[in-house]
Design a protein around this motif. Sequence first.
Motif, PDB file in Angstrom:
ATOM      1  N   TRP A  44      40.983  74.266 -39.889  1.00  0.00           N
ATOM      2  CA  TRP A  44      40.713  73.447 -41.075  1.00  0.00           C
ATOM      3  C   TRP A  44      41.223  72.018 -40.926  1.00  0.00           C
ATOM      4  O   TRP A  44      40.549  71.080 -41.348  1.00  0.00           O
ATOM      5  N   PHE A  45      42.421  71.847 -40.374  1.00  0.00           N
ATOM      6  CA  PHE A  45      43.064  70.532 -40.373  1.00  0.00           C
ATOM      7  C   PHE A  45      43.294  69.971 -38.972  1.00  0.00           C
ATOM      8  O   PHE A  45      43.894  68.907 -38.830  1.00  0.00           O
ATOM      9  N   ASP A  46      42.843  70.703 -37.945  1.00  0.00           N
ATOM     10  CA  ASP A  46      43.001  70.256 -36.559  1.00  0.00           C
ATOM     11  C   ASP A  46      44.467  70.033 -36.190  1.00  0.00           C
ATOM     12  O   ASP A  46      44.794  69.178 -35.366  1.00  0.00           O
ATOM     13  N   LEU A  47      45.358  70.814 -36.784  1.00  0.00           N
ATOM     14  CA  LEU A  47      46.788  70.738 -36.480  1.00  0.00           C
ATOM     15  C   LEU A  47      47.096  71.762 -35.387  1.00  0.00           C
ATOM     16  O   LEU A  47      47.424  72.914 -35.667  1.00  0.00           O
ATOM     17  N   LYS A  48      46.988  71.339 -34.149  1.00  0.00           N
ATOM     18  CA  LYS A  48      47.064  72.268 -33.020  1.00  0.00           C
ATOM     19  C   LYS A  48      48.439  72.317 -32.365  1.00  0.00           C
ATOM     20  O   LYS A  48      48.675  73.180 -31.518  1.00  0.00           O
ATOM     21  N   ASP A  49      49.327  71.418 -32.716  1.00  0.00           N
ATOM     22  CA  ASP A  49      50.642  71.394 -32.066  1.00  0.00           C
ATOM     23  C   ASP A  49      51.548  72.500 -32.595  1.00  0.00           C
ATOM     24  O   ASP A  49      51.470  72.877 -33.773  1.00  0.00           O
ATOM     25  N   ILE A  50      52.399  73.007 -31.715  1.00  0.00           N
ATOM     26  CA  ILE A  50      53.422  73.968 -32.105  1.00  0.00           C
ATOM     27  C   ILE A  50      54.630  73.759 -31.199  1.00  0.00           C
ATOM     28  O   ILE A  50      54.476  73.492 -29.994  1.00  0.00           O
ATOM     29  N   THR A  51      55.800  73.843 -31.764  1.00  0.00           N
ATOM     30  CA  THR A  51      57.018  73.675 -30.974  1.00  0.00           C
ATOM     31  C   THR A  51      57.275  74.927 -30.131  1.00  0.00           C
ATOM     32  O   THR A  51      56.730  75.996 -30.409  1.00  0.00           O
ATOM     33  N   LEU A  52      58.100  74.771 -29.122  1.00  0.00           N
ATOM     34  CA  LEU A  52      58.441  75.922 -28.285  1.00  0.00           C
ATOM     35  C   LEU A  52      59.142  76.990 -29.112  1.00  0.00           C
ATOM     36  O   LEU A  52      58.835  78.183 -28.987  1.00  0.00           O
ATOM     37  N   GLY A  53      60.073  76.565 -29.980  1.00  0.00           N
ATOM     38  CA  GLY A  53      60.762  77.526 -30.839  1.00  0.00           C
ATOM     39  C   GLY A  53      59.816  78.234 -31.783  1.00  0.00           C
ATOM     40  O   GLY A  53      59.920  79.448 -31.993  1.00  0.00           O
ATOM     41  N   GLY A  54      58.875  77.484 -32.354  1.00  0.00           N
ATOM     42  CA  GLY A  54      57.880  78.093 -33.243  1.00  0.00           C
ATOM     43  C   GLY A  54      56.981  79.056 -32.508  1.00  0.00           C
ATOM     44  O   GLY A  54      56.626  80.116 -33.038  1.00  0.00           O
ATOM     45  N   CYS A  55      56.623  78.713 -31.272  1.00  0.00           N
ATOM     46  CA  CYS A  55      55.770  79.589 -30.471  1.00  0.00           C
ATOM     47  C   CYS A  55      56.488  80.887 -30.135  1.00  0.00           C
ATOM     48  O   CYS A  55      55.908  81.972 -30.261  1.00  0.00           O
ATOM     49  N   VAL A 119      62.323  85.899 -24.511  1.00  0.00           N
ATOM     50  CA  VAL A 119      63.404  85.481 -23.607  1.00  0.00           C
ATOM     51  C   VAL A 119      62.852  85.209 -22.208  1.00  0.00           C
ATOM     52  O   VAL A 119      63.186  84.193 -21.576  1.00  0.00           O
ATOM     53  N   LEU A 120      61.996  86.088 -21.711  1.00  0.00           N
ATOM     54  CA  LEU A 120      61.397  85.898 -20.386  1.00  0.00           C
ATOM     55  C   LEU A 120      60.511  84.659 -20.348  1.00  0.00           C
ATOM     56  O   LEU A 120      60.496  83.930 -19.346  1.00  0.00           O
ATOM     57  N   VAL A 121      59.761  84.412 -21.431  1.00  0.00           N
ATOM     58  CA  VAL A 121      58.891  83.231 -21.473  1.00  0.00           C
ATOM     59  C   VAL A 121      59.721  81.954 -21.508  1.00  0.00           C
ATOM     60  O   VAL A 121      59.372  80.951 -20.866  1.00  0.00           O
ATOM     61  N   SER A 122      60.817  81.962 -22.242  1.00  0.00           N
ATOM     62  CA  SER A 122      61.656  80.755 -22.365  1.00  0.00           C
ATOM     63  C   SER A 122      62.269  80.341 -21.030  1.00  0.00           C
ATOM     64  O   SER A 122      62.662  79.176 -20.858  1.00  0.00           O
ATOM     65  N   ARG A 123      62.361  81.249 -20.059  1.00  0.00           N
ATOM     66  CA  ARG A 123      62.938  80.955 -18.750  1.00  0.00           C
ATOM     67  C   ARG A 123      61.901  80.422 -17.761  1.00  0.00           C
ATOM     68  O   ARG A 123      62.267  80.003 -16.653  1.00  0.00           O
ATOM     69  N   SER A 146      52.329  79.096 -17.237  1.00  0.00           N
ATOM     70  CA  SER A 146      53.454  78.644 -16.429  1.00  0.00           C
ATOM     71  C   SER A 146      53.033  78.383 -14.987  1.00  0.00           C
ATOM     72  O   SER A 146      52.112  79.026 -14.464  1.00  0.00           O
ATOM     73  N   CYS A 147      53.755  77.449 -14.355  1.00  0.00           N
ATOM     74  CA  CYS A 147      53.520  77.192 -12.936  1.00  0.00           C
ATOM     75  C   CYS A 147      54.507  77.971 -12.069  1.00  0.00           C
ATOM     76  O   CYS A 147      54.606  77.735 -10.864  1.00  0.00           O
ATOM     77  N   GLY A 148      55.267  78.884 -12.681  1.00  0.00           N
ATOM     78  CA  GLY A 148      56.213  79.707 -11.943  1.00  0.00           C
ATOM     79  C   GLY A 148      55.699  81.124 -11.755  1.00  0.00           C
ATOM     80  O   GLY A 148      54.545  81.444 -12.070  1.00  0.00           O
ATOM     81  N   ASP A 149      56.562  81.990 -11.264  1.00  0.00           N
ATOM     82  CA  ASP A 149      56.220  83.386 -11.005  1.00  0.00           C
ATOM     83  C   ASP A 149      56.348  84.193 -12.299  1.00  0.00           C
ATOM     84  O   ASP A 149      57.414  84.236 -12.916  1.00  0.00           O
ATOM     85  N   ILE A 150      55.249  84.830 -12.703  1.00  0.00           N
ATOM     86  CA  ILE A 150      55.255  85.584 -13.961  1.00  0.00           C
ATOM     87  C   ILE A 150      55.168  87.085 -13.706  1.00  0.00           C
ATOM     88  O   ILE A 150      54.785  87.842 -14.595  1.00  0.00           O
ATOM     89  N   THR A 151      55.526  87.521 -12.511  1.00  0.00           N
ATOM     90  CA  THR A 151      55.423  88.943 -12.175  1.00  0.00           C
ATOM     91  C   THR A 151      56.266  89.797 -13.110  1.00  0.00           C
ATOM     92  O   THR A 151      55.815  90.838 -13.607  1.00  0.00           O
TER      93      THR A 151
END
Length: 276
Positions: A44-55, A119-123, A146-151
Motif C-alpha cells: 500500500w505505502f511502498d515502505l519496504k525497509d526493515i531493520t535487522l532487529g525488526g527482521c 541467532v544463527l542468522v545474526s552471525r 548471506s555471502c557466508g556459509d549457511i550450511t
Amino acid sequence: MTLLFIVGKEQSLHQPMYLLLCMLAISDISTPTSVVPKVLCIFWFDLKDITLGGCLTQMFSIHVGAMIHSAILVTMAFDRYVAICNPLRYTTILSNARIAMLGLVGLIRAVIFVLPLPVLVSRLPFCANRIIPHTYCDHIVVAKMSCGDITVNSVYALTLVFVTISLDLTLIGLSYRLIIRAVLKISFQKAYQKAFNTCSAHMFVILVSYPVFIFSCLTHRFSHNVPPEVHIILTNLYYLLVPMFNPVVYGVKTKELREKISKYFCRMSSPGVTDI
C-alpha cells in the motif's frame, strides 16, 4: 476475537474443548499480526525497509507461531481421542489446568527450538545484497542472502521442520487410528455420524494447515524451478486464509458455540429485548 469474547463471557463454555479453541484463536491472531501489517505497508505505502532487529523479531514470531499452532492441533487430536474413546473419563483425563499445561509445554518447546534460528542468522555476514525476495523475514530466505556459509542454518532449519512436523503428524495420526478403531467396533450409524461431527472441523484445519506449510518449506530448499511469486502468494494466503477459516469452521460445526454467537448477535440487533 468474537470467539474469545464469547467463550470468556459464557461460564458454560469454560471447558477444555473451548479452552483449546481459544488457544487456537490466539495463535490465529498473533501469527498473522507479525506478517500482515508489514505486507500491507509494502503493497500500500511502498515502505519496504526493515531493520535487522525488526527482521529477526519477525522471524522469531512467525516460526514460534507456526510451532505453537502445530502443538495445539496435536493437543486437539488428543482431546478428540479422549472424547470418543474414553467419554466417561473425559473430565478426569482432560481438565482446564491440564490443557493449559499442555499449551505451556507447546510454547516452551517452540521458544527453545526456534530461538537458534535468528541467532544463527545474526552471525552471518551480508555483503551487497540486502533485498529480501519475500514479503516477510523467513529464516531460510534471509539466510540465502548471506555471502557466508549457511550450511548450519540450512541443516538446523530442515531438521527442525522434519522432527517437529513428523512428530506432530505421527501423534495426530496415532490419535485418529485409535479413534477409527474404536468407531469400527460400534455397530450403529448414529455413532459414526457423531464421531464424524466431533472430528470433522479438526480434520479440516489439519488438511488446510499442513500441506501448504510443508510444500513451502520443501520448495524453498529443494526446488529452483518454482517462481518466487508462487512462494509469496502461497505463504501470504497461508497466513491469511488459514487463520480466517479456523474460527469460522469451528463456529459452524460446534453447536453450543454457534448458539451462543447467535444469541449475542440477536441481542446486538435488538437492544431493547431482554431475556425472560
